[in-house]
Design an enzyme around this catalytic site. Structure first.
Site, short mmCIF file in Angstrom:
data_model
loop_
_atom_site.label_atom_id
_atom_site.label_comp_id
_atom_site.label_asym_id
_atom_site.label_seq_id
_atom_site.Cartn_x
_atom_site.Cartn_y
_atom_site.Cartn_z
N ASP A 267 43.39 43.71 53.48
CA ASP A 267 43.94 42.44 52.99
C ASP A 267 42.78 41.48 52.84
OD1 ASP A 267 43.73 41.92 56.06
OD2 ASP A 267 43.99 39.96 55.17
N CYS A 305 42.20 44.97 30.46
CA CYS A 305 43.19 44.57 31.48
C CYS A 305 44.53 44.27 30.81
CB CYS A 305 42.67 43.35 32.25
SG CYS A 305 43.83 42.76 33.50
N CYS A 307 47.03 42.52 32.29
CA CYS A 307 47.74 41.40 32.94
C CYS A 307 48.04 40.31 31.90
CB CYS A 307 46.90 40.84 34.09
SG CYS A 307 45.76 39.52 33.62
#
Ligand SMILES: [Zn+2]
Length: 376
Positions: A267, A305, A307
């Site tokens: 994380d 990408c 996104c």
């Protein structure tokens, strides 16, 4: 049959592993990256957007949530999943790291840590027992044992007494956690950069018995070289049949190096925090969108990408909204960065499963070494 909590390694390549953690709230594909949802939100993202990036799990911060809005209040409102509208698994940290890094006037004793809130100065105690209680009230799926993250640098004697305290706290955490089917408790290895202490810590944790194990006390200022030196042996000291979690890591090349050394979960606030400061992670390294070279660049941030920031907007637009301080700047760049991190994990899972992780790593480093596309 109801899934409780288990972990299967489905493929290995060198020390790198790919697998799946099964929980009642869904599966977590490993290696996994967990976006950080500090205060009940992954900043600038709707939960469904976080899901769309490919995240199977996110991290919540015990310290922040216990102070505001309070663990008991979250519990009365149905738990953290319902409160923040996130149905998938949540891992919560123990609060230990942040209480030591964010608060002043703290007092560490065998019992726990007494401190004053950084928000309103109110006094609190966090102990292994209280940390387990808070994480239970939040409804966390993966609970972390309460520990002291040994600061760096620490001499051998300081690191040892800190590690030994964390091991006593680990035993108290296990006792206070009790039996909670469907919920997991992870122990945290300490020992700073000292191999004998890492070994002792691993033995102490194994004797107590946890559902997963974290490598703690790294990424605290020791630098990548020293971190990798510890990761060359530390994960191998922990049980191979349980998930291994490296806390608070990291930059993309830290993550790749950690996975190569046998880490399954990570994380970091980096993709989200950088998204708010105009930094984008791409296959070809970091792009600073605030640079003047992007002002009239009609090309996407990263042509490969998928996104929303890259599919529908130009570098020029991202540059403009960042410079203008528009909220959409944080939204688009955070989305892109989380998408990049999740895509990185997916690529690694695939490469490990196919037994071509080493070749994949060479490609990863080669592409980054090229640097950003030349200006127009
Ligand atoms: Zn993108």
């Amino acid at each position: 049959m109801t899934v409780l909590f288990n972990f299967d390694v489905t493929g290995t390549d060198g020390k790198a592993r790919t697998g799946v953690i099964r929980t009642p709230r869904g599966n977590i594909r490993t290696p996994a990256f967990m976006p950080v949802g500090t205060a009940g939100t992954v900043k600038a993202m709707l939960p469904e957007s976080v899901t769309a990036t490919g995240a199977d799990i996110l991290l919540g911060n015990t310290y922040h949530l216990m102070l505001r809005p309070g663990a008991e209040r979250v519990a009365r409102l149905g738990g953290l999943h319902r409160f923040m509208n996130w149905e998938k698994p949540i891992l919560t940290d123990s609060g230990g790291y942040q209480v030591m890094s964010l608060t002043e006037l703290r007092k560490l004793t065998e019992e726990g840590v007494r401190f004053k809130s950084h928000i309103d100065g109110s006094e609190h105690l966090i102990s292994p027992e209280r940390s387990m209680e808070i994480q239970r009230l939040l409804g966390s799926d993966i609970v972390m044992a309460f520990d002291e993250c040994t600061p760096y640098p620490a001499d051998e004697a300081t690191a040892r007494s800190s590690m030994e305290l964390s091991m006593r706290w680990a035993a108290r955490s296990r006792e206070a956690f009790g039996e909670r089917p469907g919920h997991a408790l992870f122990g945290i290895q300490q020992g700073s950069v000292f191999r004998d202490q890492r070994e002792e810590s691993a033995e102490a944790l194994k004797a107590i018995g946890f559902d997963g194990y974290a490598v703690g006390g790294l990424a605290v200022g020791e630098g990548q070289e020293l971190m990798f030196e510890v990761l060359d042996y530390a994960p191998g000291l922990l049980p191979a049949d349980r998930p291994r979690y490296l806390m608070g890591v990291g930059k993309p090349d830290d993550i790749v190096g950690a996975v190569a050394r046998g880490i399954d979960m990570m994380d970091c606030v980096l993709p989200t925090r950088s998204g708010r400061t105009g930094q984008a992670f791409t296959r070809r390294g970091v792009v600073n969108i605030k640079n003047a070279r992007h002002a009239e660049d009609p090309r996407p941030l990263d042509a490969a990408c998928t996104c929303p920031a890259c599919r529908s907007y130009s570098r020029a637009y991202l540059h403009h909204v960042f410079r203008a301080g528009e909220i959409i700047s944080s939204m688009l760049l955070t989305w892109h960065n989380l998408h990049y991190y999740q895509d990185l994990m997916a690529q690694m899972r695939e490469a490990i499963a196919a037994g071509r992780f080493e070749a994949w790593q060479r490609g990863f480093h080669a592409e980054r070494a090229e640097g950003d596309i030349p200006p127009i």
